[in-house]
Design a protein around this motif. Structure first.
Motif, short mmCIF file in Angstrom:
data_model
loop_
_atom_site.label_atom_id
_atom_site.label_comp_id
_atom_site.label_asym_id
_atom_site.label_seq_id
_atom_site.Cartn_x
_atom_site.Cartn_y
_atom_site.Cartn_z
N MET A 34 0.45 -1.08 -0.04
CA MET A 34 0.02 -0.18 0.15
C MET A 34 0.85 1.12 0.15
O MET A 34 0.78 2.11 -0.79
CB MET A 34 -0.86 0.32 1.26
N TYR A 35 1.98 1.35 0.37
CA TYR A 35 2.94 2.64 1.07
C TYR A 35 3.46 2.56 -0.75
O TYR A 35 3.53 3.60 -1.16
CB TYR A 35 4.02 2.23 1.81
N GLY A 36 4.14 1.37 -1.50
CA GLY A 36 4.67 1.98 -2.28
C GLY A 36 3.67 2.50 -3.03
O GLY A 36 3.89 3.04 -4.25
N VAL A 37 2.54 1.67 -3.85
CA VAL A 37 1.57 2.21 -4.36
C VAL A 37 0.42 3.31 -4.37
O VAL A 37 1.00 4.14 -4.87
CB VAL A 37 -0.26 1.71 -4.35
N TYR A 38 0.78 4.21 -2.66
CA TYR A 38 0.67 5.39 -2.27
C TYR A 38 1.87 6.43 -3.00
O TYR A 38 1.02 7.44 -3.29
CB TYR A 38 0.56 5.06 -0.86
N CYS A 39 3.18 6.05 -2.81
CA CYS A 39 4.34 6.76 -2.72
C CYS A 39 3.70 7.16 -4.48
O CYS A 39 4.13 8.42 -5.03
CB CYS A 39 5.39 6.29 -3.21
N ASN A 41 0.95 6.74 -7.41
CA ASN A 41 -0.21 7.27 -7.46
C ASN A 41 -0.35 8.73 -6.54
O ASN A 41 -1.09 9.53 -7.12
CB ASN A 41 -1.41 6.16 -7.39
N VAL A 42 -0.54 8.85 -5.05
CA VAL A 42 -0.48 9.70 -4.71
C VAL A 42 0.50 10.86 -4.25
O VAL A 42 0.08 12.34 -4.95
CB VAL A 42 -1.50 9.24 -3.06
N LEU A 43 1.33 10.69 -3.80
CA LEU A 43 2.31 11.52 -3.68
C LEU A 43 3.03 11.59 -4.71
O LEU A 43 4.07 13.20 -5.18
CB LEU A 43 3.21 10.69 -2.78
N LYS A 44 2.76 10.82 -6.17
CA LYS A 44 3.86 10.90 -7.71
C LYS A 44 5.65 11.51 -6.63
O LYS A 44 5.72 11.87 -7.31
CB LYS A 44 3.65 12.00 -8.31
N ILE A 45 5.94 10.47 -6.04
CA ILE A 45 6.93 10.27 -5.48
C ILE A 45 7.85 9.94 -7.44
O ILE A 45 7.54 8.16 -7.42
CB ILE A 45 7.55 9.95 -4.86
N THR A 50 11.50 6.64 -3.64
CA THR A 50 10.27 5.98 -3.26
C THR A 50 11.84 4.39 -2.61
O THR A 50 11.05 4.14 -2.20
CB THR A 50 9.48 5.15 -4.16
N GLN A 51 12.43 3.73 -4.00
CA GLN A 51 13.44 2.77 -3.35
C GLN A 51 13.85 3.45 -1.92
O GLN A 51 14.43 2.79 -1.19
CB GLN A 51 14.87 3.14 -4.47
N ARG A 67 3.16 0.67 -8.26
CA ARG A 67 2.16 0.52 -9.05
C ARG A 67 1.66 1.66 -9.53
O ARG A 67 1.12 2.34 -8.65
CB ARG A 67 0.89 -0.04 -8.67
N LEU A 68 1.93 2.30 -10.68
CA LEU A 68 0.92 3.46 -11.91
C LEU A 68 -0.32 2.88 -11.58
O LEU A 68 -0.70 1.56 -12.41
CB LEU A 68 1.43 3.96 -12.15
N GLY A 69 -1.31 3.54 -11.41
CA GLY A 69 -2.59 2.81 -11.75
C GLY A 69 -3.22 3.69 -13.25
O GLY A 69 -2.54 4.70 -13.35
#
Length: 108
Positions: A34-39, A41-45, A50-51, A67-69
Motif C-alpha cells: 500500500m505504501y509503494g502504491v501510495y508513493c 499514485n498519490v504522492l507521485k514520488i 521511493t526506493q 504500481r501506477l494506476g
C-alpha cells in the motif's frame, strides 16, 4: 514497553475486523505494498526516491511495490500532451476514439 510482533499482528487483525476486512488475507506486509502504491499514485514520488524511503538496495525490489494506476498514467499523459499543442490535438483525437473503458483495457 516495546511493541512485540505478536501484539502488532493482534492489533492488525482487530483493525481489519473493525473495517470489515477480517479474513481478507491482508497481512502486515500488505502495508508495504500500500505504501509503494501510495508513493506512486498519490504522492507521485519518483521510483528512485521511493526506493530510498523503502530502504531497498535495488530499484528492482521497489518495482514490486511501486504500481501506477491507470488514472495516474492517463493524467500524466494528458499533462504531457497539454505542454505541446501539436500533441494535444492528437491526444484529444485518441481520447475521443477510445472511451475510458477501452483505453484501460488496451493499455493496462
Amino acid at each position: 514497553m516495546p511493541l512485540t510482533i505478536p501484539a502488532l499482528k493482534q492489533a492488525w487483525q482487530r483493525a481489519l475486523k473493525r473495517i470489515g476486512l477480517e479474513g481478507s488475507g491482508y497481512g502486515l506486509h500488505s502495508l508495504r505494498h500500500m505504501y509503494g502504491v501510495y508513493c506512486a499514485n498519490v504522492l507521485k514520488i519518483p521510483i528512485e526516491t521511493t526506493q530510498v524511503l523503502m530502504h531497498h538496495a535495488s530499484v528492482l525490489s521497489t518495482q514490486t511495490y511501486y504500481r501506477l494506476g491507470s488514472d495516474t498514467i492517463r493524467n500524466m499523459l494528458t499533462q504531457a500532451a497539454t505542454m505541446d499543442k501539436r500533441i494535444t490535438t492528437e491526444w484529444e483525437i485518441l481520447i475521443k476514439q477510445n472511451p475510458a473503458d477501452e483505453f484501460e483495457d488496451r493499455y493496462n
